[in-house]
Design an enzyme around this catalytic site. Structure first.
Site, mmCIF file in Angstrom:
data_model
loop_
_atom_site.group_PDB
_atom_site.id
_atom_site.type_symbol
_atom_site.label_atom_id
_atom_site.label_comp_id
_atom_site.label_asym_id
_atom_site.label_seq_id
_atom_site.Cartn_x
_atom_site.Cartn_y
_atom_site.Cartn_z
ATOM 1 N N GLY A 104 0.841 -1.188 0.000
ATOM 2 C CA GLY A 104 0.000 0.000 0.000
ATOM 3 C C GLY A 104 0.877 1.239 0.000
ATOM 4 N N GLY A 105 0.358 2.337 -0.579
ATOM 5 C CA GLY A 105 1.133 3.564 -0.626
ATOM 6 C C GLY A 105 2.442 3.336 -1.370
ATOM 7 N N ASP A 106 3.552 3.708 -0.731
ATOM 8 C CA ASP A 106 4.869 3.513 -1.342
ATOM 9 C C ASP A 106 5.623 2.395 -0.637
ATOM 10 O OD1 ASP A 106 5.123 4.874 1.013
ATOM 11 O OD2 ASP A 106 6.754 6.168 0.348
ATOM 12 N N GLU A 107 4.906 1.425 -0.073
ATOM 13 C CA GLU A 107 5.524 0.309 0.628
ATOM 14 C C GLU A 107 5.439 -0.955 -0.211
ATOM 15 O OE1 GLU A 107 3.407 0.097 4.273
ATOM 16 O OE2 GLU A 107 4.594 1.663 5.262
#
Length: 588
Positions: free
Chosen positions: A487-490
């Protein structure tokens, strides 16, 4: 023996089908209605149980508020320190306690205990057989060795201590001590911040529940158990406080459906209680787990309500009688209609039977009588069209199911597996590695500067960056390794191949080199670095969530480090690992 003709046999068959269908429909309608009514009784019981639990917790909160008010009175501080030990000073404070006792019938005693003199009582107001009395000095006792005194002294100023629930052993003479009670106390703190004593209220929980039960309809059964399952309140008083008499009567043994509440499962359960072997359920139950108190951090109680299903079952049985009458009427109608229908259908059925026997001769599609202009031809054409339509729909449905299955387990932006799919693979890999003595590792990847890209160039540029990063991660890894977007930049990478685990450092270097290459979005050249944390199985943990949390913690160290872009969890010092795991909030 005379053989029955087609019309007679078809009539008998249709009658049997009609009677069986109506009977089965009536029976299952009765059972479904009965089950729905019982489930509705359970669902309606759960909010009442939750409300009772909330009101019980709120009642304890009200007692705690009273205790905090009394403990912060200047006269209470003076009496606890011994500055105002004269009769007038104590008498005034005793009268205050007395008025509190008069307005709260659930209060058994109010004690003011000094820290000095081995925890000597300075004031004790108690409820006796002849009313509320103020204990004379000759009856004041040392209480410093009681848990409710030294645990209250250990409580933070401004907070109340709630003792475990037990029997009221210290109540005044001639008062029933077989009732559940608890101590609620607060430290008395002077102007210098010194704890000079405690103020403790002993509460009769039977009185508390009697107040709460007034709003419940008649016939409800109330249950209360501590965090180990011992009954504290039960419709049968002989089942309560078994641990006080050398035996254990546990809620999870009496009601097996409550096991999940004591094993860390859901906060509430509902179920039906059987009236005996082979008998229908006669009661509905709802149980709710409710935390309370601050000592140990994990104390809770389980509150339950039981309700008789007699009225519900009576309505269901009345409906069953109506269904039986409807089945008898519909069966009679079915006999008449089946006879008429069989006579009307017998002749064209012979024609349809001849056409149906040709379906298996050669090409069945060509042998169907689709060119007929009568009803048989219409039926044949409809059958053929329906078969083609079913095949088409099945093909489309299969394709749609494959598409939905892919979307459910993959990130729509990057096409990588999502968190759900990754955790499924990861947990399966951990189980396989545990049973086969193998190793595996995961790498937690967090992009550096991604927020600045979103803020400066917009979310569309951020999405293109994520797509490019995902492509670079796939290219930097062998096919045996799994890369997913959490999720996001992970992102997270699973190394399940032994060679991949041995080459983690080289892989991290490749990823770092790939991330250092600028990402071109439109006319912009953007640099996106990455911080990486690595945890290994079994060295760093035995569970998937624990390994993920430790990789996250190691990544956080890398992100905050000046010289390290990737960090192994094993490389962290004990203090550093504990601090980072605690700050990440993910380690189970």
């Amino acid at each position: 023996m005379m053989k029955l003709g087609l019309t007679a046999r078809l009539s008998i068959l249709l009658v049997c089908i009609g009677v069986a269908a109506s009977g089965a429909t009536g029976y299952y309608a009765y059972r479904a209605n009965r089950a729905m009514m019982m489930q509705e009784a359970e669902r309606s019981l759960l909010p009442a149980t939750q409300l009772l639990s909330q009101r019980f917790t709120a009642a304890l909160g009200d007692v705690a508020d009273d205790v905090l008010v009394l403990a912060t009175m200047p006269s209470a501080v003076a009496v606890a320190r011994g500055d105002d030990a004269s009769d007038p000073g104590r008498a005034r404070l005793s009268q205050v306690f007395l008025r509190f006792m008069m307005h709260h019938p659930e209060y058994l005693t109010i004690r003011l205990v000094t820290r000095a003199d081995y925890g000597l009582e300075r004031i004790r107001v108690e409820r006796g057989a002849h009313g509320i009395v103020i204990a004379p000095d000759s009856r004041l006792q040392e209480k410093g060795h009681f848990a409710y005194v030294f645990d209250t002294l250990a409580t933070v100023q401004g907070h109340a201590y709630l003792s475990p629930i037990g029997l009221a052993h210290e109540s005044a003479a001639n008062v029933d001590t077989g009732r559940p009670g608890m101590y609620i106390g607060a430290p008395i703190v002077d102007a210098h911040g010194n704890k000079v004593g405690v103020l403790v209220v002993e509460t009769d929980l039977t009185q508390v529940f009697q107040k709460l039960e007034r709003d419940l309809p008649a016939g409800y059964l109330v249950y209360l158990a501590n965090q180990w399952g011992d009954f504290l309140i039960h419709p049968d008083p002989s089942q309560t406080f078994g641990f006080e008499h050398g035996r254990r009567v546990l809620m999870q043994n009496t009601f097996p459906g409550t096991h999940a509440l004591f094993d860390g499962g859901p906060n509430s359960v509902t179920f039906n209680g059987s009236g005996g072997i082979g008998r229908a359920p006669v009661q509905a139950f709802a149980f709710v787990r409710s935390p309370f108190g601050t000592v140990d951090g994990n104390r809770f109680i389980v509150v339950g309500l039981g309700r008789s299903l007699t009225s519900v079952l009576a309505s269901a049985n009345a409906l069953g009688g109506q269904i039986v009458r409807m089945v008898l009427v519909s069966s009679a109608i079915a006999i008449v209609l089946a006879t008429l229908f069989a006579r009307a259908l017998a002749r064209p059925l012979r024609v349809l039977a001849d056409a149906a026997t040709q379906l298996f001769d050669g090409d069945s599609t060509q042998r169907l009588p689709v060119k007929r202009s009568d009803e048989i031809g219409v039926l044949a054409r409809c059958f053929d069209q329906m078969r083609l339509e079913i095949r088409s729909q099945m093909t489309t449905l299969h394709a749609r199911q494959q598409e939905l299955s892919h979307l459910a387990g993959h990130d729509t932006l990057t096409g990588l597996p999502n968190r759900m799919r990754f955790m499924e693979r990861f947990e399966a890999s951990v189980g396989h590695a545990l049973s086969n003595g193998e190793r595996l590792a995961i790498m937690f990847v967090d992009l550096d500067g991604f927020k600045q890209i979103n803020d400066r160039f917009g979310h569309s540029a951020g999405d293109e960056t994520l797509v490019a990063v995902a492509q670079r991660l796939r290219e930097a890894l062998p096919e045996t390794d799994l890369v997913a977007r959490l999720g996001g930049d992970e992102f997270v990478i699973l190394f399940s191949n032994e060679r991949s685990i041995e080459a983690i450092d080289a892989t991290a270097q490749r990823i770092q080199t790939a991330m250092d290459e600028p990402v071109i979005v439109g006319t912009h050249r953007m640099r996106v670095g990455a911080s990486m944390g690595i945890s290994e199985f079994p060295a760093d943990g035995q569970r998937a969530e624990e390994l993920l949390a430790k990789a996250d913690a190691a990544m956080y160290v890398a992100k905050t480090s000046i010289h390290r872009r990737y960090v192994r969890f094993q490389a962290l010092g004990a203090n550093e690992a504990q601090a980072q795991c605690g700050s990440s909030g993910r380690l189970a």
